[in-house]
Design a protein around this motif. Structure first.
Motif, PDB file in Angstrom:
ATOM      1  N   SER A  29     -27.289  15.030  27.687  1.00  0.00           N
ATOM      2  CA  SER A  29     -25.880  15.102  28.075  1.00  0.00           C
ATOM      3  C   SER A  29     -25.661  15.875  29.373  1.00  0.00           C
ATOM      4  O   SER A  29     -24.656  15.695  30.046  1.00  0.00           O
ATOM      5  CB  SER A  29     -25.047  15.748  26.962  1.00  0.00           C
ATOM      6  N   LYS A  30     -26.596  16.761  29.738  1.00  0.00           N
ATOM      7  CA  LYS A  30     -26.400  17.526  30.979  1.00  0.00           C
ATOM      8  C   LYS A  30     -27.676  18.241  31.419  1.00  0.00           C
ATOM      9  O   LYS A  30     -28.545  18.544  30.616  1.00  0.00           O
ATOM     10  CB  LYS A  30     -25.287  18.555  30.798  1.00  0.00           C
ATOM     11  N   HIS A  31     -27.708  18.513  32.718  1.00  0.00           N
ATOM     12  CA  HIS A  31     -28.701  19.413  33.309  1.00  0.00           C
ATOM     13  C   HIS A  31     -27.975  20.729  33.543  1.00  0.00           C
ATOM     14  O   HIS A  31     -26.866  20.737  34.081  1.00  0.00           O
ATOM     15  CB  HIS A  31     -29.187  18.875  34.662  1.00  0.00           C
ATOM     16  N   ILE A  32     -28.580  21.855  33.166  1.00  0.00           N
ATOM     17  CA  ILE A  32     -27.911  23.142  33.352  1.00  0.00           C
ATOM     18  C   ILE A  32     -28.748  24.081  34.225  1.00  0.00           C
ATOM     19  O   ILE A  32     -29.962  23.930  34.331  1.00  0.00           O
ATOM     20  CB  ILE A  32     -27.574  23.810  31.994  1.00  0.00           C
ATOM     21  N   PHE A  33     -28.049  25.051  34.838  1.00  0.00           N
ATOM     22  CA  PHE A  33     -28.663  26.011  35.771  1.00  0.00           C
ATOM     23  C   PHE A  33     -29.433  25.292  36.884  1.00  0.00           C
ATOM     24  O   PHE A  33     -30.532  25.700  37.276  1.00  0.00           O
ATOM     25  CB  PHE A  33     -29.574  27.004  35.021  1.00  0.00           C
ATOM     26  N   SER A  73     -29.839  19.004  26.394  1.00  0.00           N
ATOM     27  CA  SER A  73     -29.792  19.383  27.805  1.00  0.00           C
ATOM     28  C   SER A  73     -31.182  19.707  28.335  1.00  0.00           C
ATOM     29  O   SER A  73     -32.126  19.912  27.571  1.00  0.00           O
ATOM     30  CB  SER A  73     -28.888  20.606  27.999  1.00  0.00           C
ATOM     31  N   MET A  74     -31.262  19.734  29.663  1.00  0.00           N
ATOM     32  CA  MET A  74     -32.478  20.185  30.319  1.00  0.00           C
ATOM     33  C   MET A  74     -32.100  21.398  31.148  1.00  0.00           C
ATOM     34  O   MET A  74     -31.200  21.330  31.991  1.00  0.00           O
ATOM     35  CB  MET A  74     -33.067  19.075  31.199  1.00  0.00           C
ATOM     36  N   CYS A  75     -32.787  22.513  30.901  1.00  0.00           N
ATOM     37  CA  CYS A  75     -32.437  23.764  31.576  1.00  0.00           C
ATOM     38  C   CYS A  75     -33.428  24.065  32.697  1.00  0.00           C
ATOM     39  O   CYS A  75     -34.641  24.092  32.483  1.00  0.00           O
ATOM     40  CB  CYS A  75     -32.410  24.913  30.582  1.00  0.00           C
ATOM     41  N   GLY A  86     -41.788  24.368  33.516  1.00  0.00           N
ATOM     42  CA  GLY A  86     -40.966  23.428  34.274  1.00  0.00           C
ATOM     43  C   GLY A  86     -39.534  23.462  33.792  1.00  0.00           C
ATOM     44  O   GLY A  86     -38.849  24.454  33.949  1.00  0.00           O
ATOM     45  N   VAL A  87     -39.128  22.391  33.191  1.00  0.00           N
ATOM     46  CA  VAL A  87     -37.763  22.267  32.694  1.00  0.00           C
ATOM     47  C   VAL A  87     -37.813  22.317  31.174  1.00  0.00           C
ATOM     48  O   VAL A  87     -38.697  21.715  30.561  1.00  0.00           O
ATOM     49  CB  VAL A  87     -37.169  20.915  33.146  1.00  0.00           C
ATOM     50  N   TRP A  88     -36.881  23.074  30.563  1.00  0.00           N
ATOM     51  CA  TRP A  88     -36.889  23.131  29.101  1.00  0.00           C
ATOM     52  C   TRP A  88     -35.813  22.217  28.539  1.00  0.00           C
ATOM     53  O   TRP A  88     -34.627  22.368  28.854  1.00  0.00           O
ATOM     54  CB  TRP A  88     -36.672  24.550  28.591  1.00  0.00           C
ATOM     55  N   SER A  89     -36.231  21.285  27.707  1.00  0.00           N
ATOM     56  CA  SER A  89     -35.303  20.343  27.078  1.00  0.00           C
ATOM     57  C   SER A  89     -34.990  20.826  25.671  1.00  0.00           C
ATOM     58  O   SER A  89     -35.904  21.131  24.901  1.00  0.00           O
ATOM     59  CB  SER A  89     -35.930  18.955  26.983  1.00  0.00           C
ATOM     60  N   SER A  90     -33.690  20.885  25.339  1.00  0.00           N
ATOM     61  CA  SER A  90     -33.326  21.370  24.011  1.00  0.00           C
ATOM     62  C   SER A  90     -32.024  20.754  23.533  1.00  0.00           C
ATOM     63  O   SER A  90     -31.274  20.150  24.314  1.00  0.00           O
ATOM     64  CB  SER A  90     -33.178  22.897  24.027  1.00  0.00           C
ATOM     65  N   ALA A  91     -31.779  20.913  22.241  1.00  0.00           N
ATOM     66  CA  ALA A  91     -30.486  20.598  21.635  1.00  0.00           C
ATOM     67  C   ALA A  91     -30.263  21.684  20.590  1.00  0.00           C
ATOM     68  O   ALA A  91     -31.197  22.424  20.261  1.00  0.00           O
ATOM     69  CB  ALA A  91     -30.503  19.219  20.990  1.00  0.00           C
ATOM     70  N   PHE A  92     -29.021  21.797  20.101  1.00  0.00           N
ATOM     71  CA  PHE A  92     -28.775  22.881  19.154  1.00  0.00           C
ATOM     72  C   PHE A  92     -28.101  22.392  17.873  1.00  0.00           C
ATOM     73  O   PHE A  92     -27.471  21.331  17.847  1.00  0.00           O
ATOM     74  CB  PHE A  92     -27.951  24.003  19.807  1.00  0.00           C
ATOM     75  N   VAL A  93     -28.297  23.175  16.834  1.00  0.00           N
ATOM     76  CA  VAL A  93     -27.631  22.962  15.546  1.00  0.00           C
ATOM     77  C   VAL A  93     -27.178  24.331  15.054  1.00  0.00           C
ATOM     78  O   VAL A  93     -27.573  25.362  15.615  1.00  0.00           O
ATOM     79  CB  VAL A  93     -28.581  22.325  14.492  1.00  0.00           C
ATOM     80  N   ALA A  94     -26.364  24.344  13.996  1.00  0.00           N
ATOM     81  CA  ALA A  94     -25.994  25.618  13.382  1.00  0.00           C
ATOM     82  C   ALA A  94     -27.274  26.281  12.880  1.00  0.00           C
ATOM     83  O   ALA A  94     -28.182  25.604  12.376  1.00  0.00           O
ATOM     84  CB  ALA A  94     -25.029  25.391  12.223  1.00  0.00           C
ATOM     85  N   GLY A 102     -36.457  24.097  40.608  1.00  0.00           N
ATOM     86  CA  GLY A 102     -37.554  24.110  41.570  1.00  0.00           C
ATOM     87  C   GLY A 102     -37.253  23.191  42.739  1.00  0.00           C
ATOM     88  O   GLY A 102     -36.446  22.268  42.627  1.00  0.00           O
ATOM     89  N   ASP A 103     -37.942  23.445  43.844  1.00  0.00           N
ATOM     90  CA  ASP A 103     -37.698  22.636  45.048  1.00  0.00           C
ATOM     91  C   ASP A 103     -38.636  21.439  45.139  1.00  0.00           C
ATOM     92  O   ASP A 103     -38.612  20.694  46.115  1.00  0.00           O
ATOM     93  CB  ASP A 103     -37.846  23.505  46.303  1.00  0.00           C
ATOM     94  N   TYR A 104     -39.440  21.245  44.110  1.00  0.00           N
ATOM     95  CA  TYR A 104     -40.455  20.195  44.159  1.00  0.00           C
ATOM     96  C   TYR A 104     -40.036  18.914  43.453  1.00  0.00           C
ATOM     97  O   TYR A 104     -40.852  18.020  43.267  1.00  0.00           O
ATOM     98  CB  TYR A 104     -41.777  20.714  43.585  1.00  0.00           C
ATOM     99  N   TYR A 105     -38.775  18.823  43.041  1.00  0.00           N
ATOM    100  CA  TYR A 105     -38.289  17.594  42.410  1.00  0.00           C
ATOM    101  C   TYR A 105     -36.791  17.468  42.647  1.00  0.00           C
ATOM    102  O   TYR A 105     -36.109  18.447  42.961  1.00  0.00           O
ATOM    103  CB  TYR A 105     -38.592  17.569  40.908  1.00  0.00           C
ATOM    104  N   GLU A 106     -36.317  16.233  42.493  1.00  0.00           N
ATOM    105  CA  GLU A 106     -34.884  15.967  42.563  1.00  0.00           C
ATOM    106  C   GLU A 106     -34.448  15.433  41.214  1.00  0.00           C
ATOM    107  O   GLU A 106     -35.251  14.835  40.477  1.00  0.00           O
ATOM    108  CB  GLU A 106     -34.579  14.915  43.646  1.00  0.00           C
TER     109      GLU A 106
END
Ligand SMILES: [Zn+2]
Length: 123
Positions: free
Chosen positions: A101-105, A23-25, A36-44, A110-114
């Protein structure tokens, strides 16, 4: 096997598990910490091997954020009540083999990108 490191290389991580939920938060905390935007994925948590001294920072009472104390790279996010840990996709060395898989929050973005990539968005 997926491997990553911070900018200076003092902190390294690896996992042989299949990362979940790429995801990108866009939340204000991730915006400030990442620039900017934080991109992450998770594991156990047990499936992520971390080497080096991570500096853990609590931006809220529910989670902590892991960074390199030397170069400042923001690498990990861990909720206290979950047994998973998120790692920075931007810190992965080489291809991740993953697809967002998704953009969150998104409401905090920011208002400087779509966001126009067609990937599902949640507030
Ligand atoms: Zn570093």
């Amino acid at each position: 096997m997926l491997k990553g490191s911070c900018l200076c290389g003092d902190i390294r991580f690896e996992t042989s598990a299949r990362p979940q939920g790429p995801s990108m938060c866009h939340c204000s905390q991730c915006r400030k910490q990442s620039g900017g935007v934080w991109s992450s994925a998770f594991v156990a948590e047990d499936d992520l091997k971390i080497t080096g001294e991570v500096l853990w920072f609590a931006a809220s009472e529910t989670a902590k954020r892991g960074l390199c104390p030397k170069c400042g790279s923001f690498l990990f996010w861990k909720a206290h009540d979950e047994d998973t840990i998120s790692f920075s996709l931007g810190a992965v060395d080489g291809p991740t083999g993953l697809k967002l898989s998704k953009h969150i929050f998104v409401a905090d973005k920011g208002d400087y990108y779509e966001i126009a990539d067609g990937v599902p968005q949640t507030d």
